[in-house]
Design a protein around this motif. Sequence first.
Motif, short mmCIF file in Angstrom:
data_model
loop_
_atom_site.label_atom_id
_atom_site.label_comp_id
_atom_site.label_asym_id
_atom_site.label_seq_id
_atom_site.Cartn_x
_atom_site.Cartn_y
_atom_site.Cartn_z
N ILE A 53 0.86 -1.19 0.00
CA ILE A 53 0.00 0.00 0.00
C ILE A 53 0.90 1.24 0.00
N LYS A 54 0.89 1.98 -1.08
CA LYS A 54 1.82 3.08 -1.26
C LYS A 54 1.27 4.37 -0.64
N VAL A 55 2.10 4.99 0.19
CA VAL A 55 1.78 6.27 0.83
C VAL A 55 2.92 7.23 0.54
N ALA A 56 2.59 8.38 -0.06
CA ALA A 56 3.61 9.38 -0.41
C ALA A 56 4.00 10.19 0.81
N ILE A 57 5.31 10.42 1.00
CA ILE A 57 5.83 11.24 2.09
C ILE A 57 6.54 12.45 1.48
N VAL A 58 6.11 13.64 1.87
CA VAL A 58 6.72 14.88 1.38
C VAL A 58 7.30 15.62 2.57
N ASN A 59 8.62 15.83 2.56
CA ASN A 59 9.31 16.51 3.65
C ASN A 59 9.65 17.94 3.23
N VAL A 90 6.65 6.09 0.01
CA VAL A 90 7.29 6.62 -1.20
C VAL A 90 7.66 8.07 -0.92
N PHE A 91 8.94 8.40 -1.00
CA PHE A 91 9.42 9.75 -0.67
C PHE A 91 9.51 10.56 -1.95
N THR A 92 8.71 11.61 -2.02
CA THR A 92 8.56 12.34 -3.28
C THR A 92 8.31 13.82 -2.99
N ILE A 95 3.99 18.00 -5.61
CA ILE A 95 3.20 17.92 -6.84
C ILE A 95 2.88 16.47 -7.18
N ASP A 96 3.91 15.62 -7.12
CA ASP A 96 3.70 14.20 -7.43
C ASP A 96 2.76 13.55 -6.42
N ALA A 97 2.89 13.94 -5.14
CA ALA A 97 2.03 13.36 -4.10
C ALA A 97 0.57 13.73 -4.33
N SER A 98 0.32 15.00 -4.63
CA SER A 98 -1.05 15.45 -4.86
C SER A 98 -1.67 14.76 -6.07
N TYR A 99 -0.91 14.69 -7.16
CA TYR A 99 -1.41 14.04 -8.38
C TYR A 99 -1.61 12.54 -8.14
N GLY A 100 -0.67 11.93 -7.46
CA GLY A 100 -0.72 10.49 -7.23
C GLY A 100 -1.91 10.07 -6.39
N VAL A 101 -2.25 10.86 -5.36
CA VAL A 101 -3.39 10.52 -4.50
C VAL A 101 -4.70 10.67 -5.27
N SER A 102 -4.83 11.76 -6.01
CA SER A 102 -6.09 12.02 -6.72
C SER A 102 -6.30 11.05 -7.88
N HIS A 103 -5.22 10.50 -8.46
CA HIS A 103 -5.35 9.59 -9.60
C HIS A 103 -5.12 8.12 -9.24
N TYR A 107 -2.34 5.64 -2.21
CA TYR A 107 -3.57 5.58 -1.41
C TYR A 107 -3.71 6.81 -0.51
N ALA A 108 -2.57 7.39 -0.11
CA ALA A 108 -2.60 8.56 0.76
C ALA A 108 -1.27 9.29 0.67
N SER A 109 -1.22 10.50 1.26
CA SER A 109 0.03 11.24 1.34
C SER A 109 0.13 11.92 2.69
N ILE A 110 1.36 12.13 3.16
CA ILE A 110 1.62 12.84 4.41
C ILE A 110 2.66 13.91 4.10
#
Length: 717
Positions: A53-59, A90-92, A95-103, A107-110
């Motif tokens: 289950i992929k979750v984007a992490i933006v620091n 997934v550390f990204t 922009i990629d996190a927002s697009y990835g969650v909506s499409h 599954y989620a982003s933090i």
Amino acid sequence: MKNIFRIYKRDMKKLFTNYVAIIIILALSILPSLYAWFNIKASWDPYGSTNGIKVAIVNKDKGYRFNNMELKIGDEMVSELKKNNSIGWVFTNEIDASYGVSHGKYYASIVITEDFSKNLTSFLNKNPKKPELIYSVNEKSNAIAPKITDKGASTLQQTVSENFVKTVNGVIFENFNKIGVEVENQKPNLIKLISIVSDLNNNMENIEILVDKFYNGSLTLDQFIGKIQTNVPVMEETVKSAIEVGNQSKKFIEEGKETIETVSPYIKESLEFARDTAVEASNLIDSILNSTSGNETAKILNTIETLLKATDSKIISIYEKIDKINNLVQNPTLNEVSAQLKDISTGIKSQISTVQELIVASEKGDELAQNTLMKLKNDINQVIEFINEKIDSFDNEFKPALTDVIEKLSTIADNSLKMLNDLNSDMPTITNLLSLADEGATLGSEKLKEFKDALPEIKESLSKVNDKISVLNDDEKINSLIELLKTNPDSAKTFISTPVELVQNSLYKIPNYGSAMSPFYTVLAIWVGTLILSSILTVEVHEFEGERPLKSYEKFFGKYLFFFTIAVTQGLIVAIGDKYLLGCYVVDVKLFIALAALTATVFSMIVYSLVSVLGNVGKALGVILLVLQVAASGGTFPIEVTPPFFQAINPYLPFTYAIGAMREAVAGAVVTNLRRDITKLLLFFIVFLLIGVLLKKPLDKIVEKFNDKFKESGLSE
């Protein structure tokens, strides 16, 4: 009875003399099993594979410089997450996190905000601001995935919070530790202060005698001045030293107040921990009273022993801490609580001995005395009741007692310094009087009287100081205060950040989710199998040529035996496949297979009776019952979380008891529960048997006309 078996033999003969019938019946026997096996295998270990289950992490954290220390909390969080494989982090970028969650890519982003580190340190400001983690989730993508990602986000938040608390408390307790070391180094000065004040108080009597003798004419003025001037420098040095040491004493007492105040929440949390472990031990005794399994009883008793030892250890820790505080200044309430806790500890040790005796008896296979178990439970409940009483009265009784200790220590320091300062302010007067006397005897008795009149006030002030400060003239009390201040900062900060340790005790552990779900899917497959049988096989019975017409009950039982045979075959195939094809965890395999056969027997009677008596309407009722039972049997979610309607019908559904019985076989049987479930299933069998036998004949013609009319529509075969 003879015609019943003749009908059954005729059906079996038709089956084995027609290869197409054999193929269809074999397919009917195996098909329901596939339904169970595919579902069990698909859900075998879903929570062990959450790393997919992929979750984007933006620091975005920019870091912050705090007290000459560079803080980059965002980088530290990312570093920790890279070591965590529970979720597919997934550390990204943002922009990629927002697009990835909506499409649906993630599954989620933090998002770790830019001022995360800065806000984390703002608690020292007048207007602190909490740092934020921006959590976004696509709930459309899957029903379960958001729950898993929610857990990941909350775990991350909890980790940050624990580390923050641990760090802050670490700084506090390190400073307390330094204060404790300083106090320990100043201990000789503190003792010196007490000794100086005591000696000065004792010498005042001699000085007063000398003044009286001279005033009465017993000594010459020269003799008086010579002796007095010998004592005055000692008095001045003594008072100044006493004030200096008194200031140091006031400082460490004031600094120690905060440390003593931290004991209050520690004691309350310890009481709650002791109560919770005792409650769990009491609950486990109930499970022994309701169980007859020797092996399980021994395990539960060992767990109870561990819980009672943990409770006793916490009680001992509490009264030892109370005794250390109470040694500084005696308080009646603290004395009473400490004595009660010691009595409770003695009682718990007796309970532990009882449990150990029960363990030995259980391991030998002896039957445990019910009265002994009940007495043990009552004793533990008394401990729980006592602790609850102390928790409820904590803020009204215990905290005021602690506050009283702190205020007394502070009062001692304040009064001592006030008396010493008053005495110090009088010393110039004494010195001036002696100087005047030394300059000439012309001052005579007039000036001597002034000095004599001032001595009682000086003596009284010094006596009060001596009485107040003598409270600390006890090496054990001083050592207790130093020990509190010198608490190890590493152990203290770890305890405060996570004061409660969860000890998990799984009574009936199942190693994987698929095995835990096997009772539900097995029961569901058996019901589906009986529905398929009723849809494909006919329930009509043809008469034997040239013989009397068959009676309705002969038709009913004769055809049912054929349905029963195929249904039990279906049940055995699915149960055996669960264990030996999929490898499901099952404690009692024989019981599991036998329950599958019993379930198939009961379900075949229910569905067969409905179809035999009501025809196509009965088939529809079978489907309706399937839908209701899937939702209301508690096979997936606990029945307590379902809407009230499903909770209301749950006790009246055969699924409820079939699943319950199979769970006993899978995880380990509690005999009373198993007996209840089997009894309920047999009751369903009897009820529907009576429905079939009693209503078969009265409704035959009505159902036949109904079916004929439906066939006329051309929509039915």
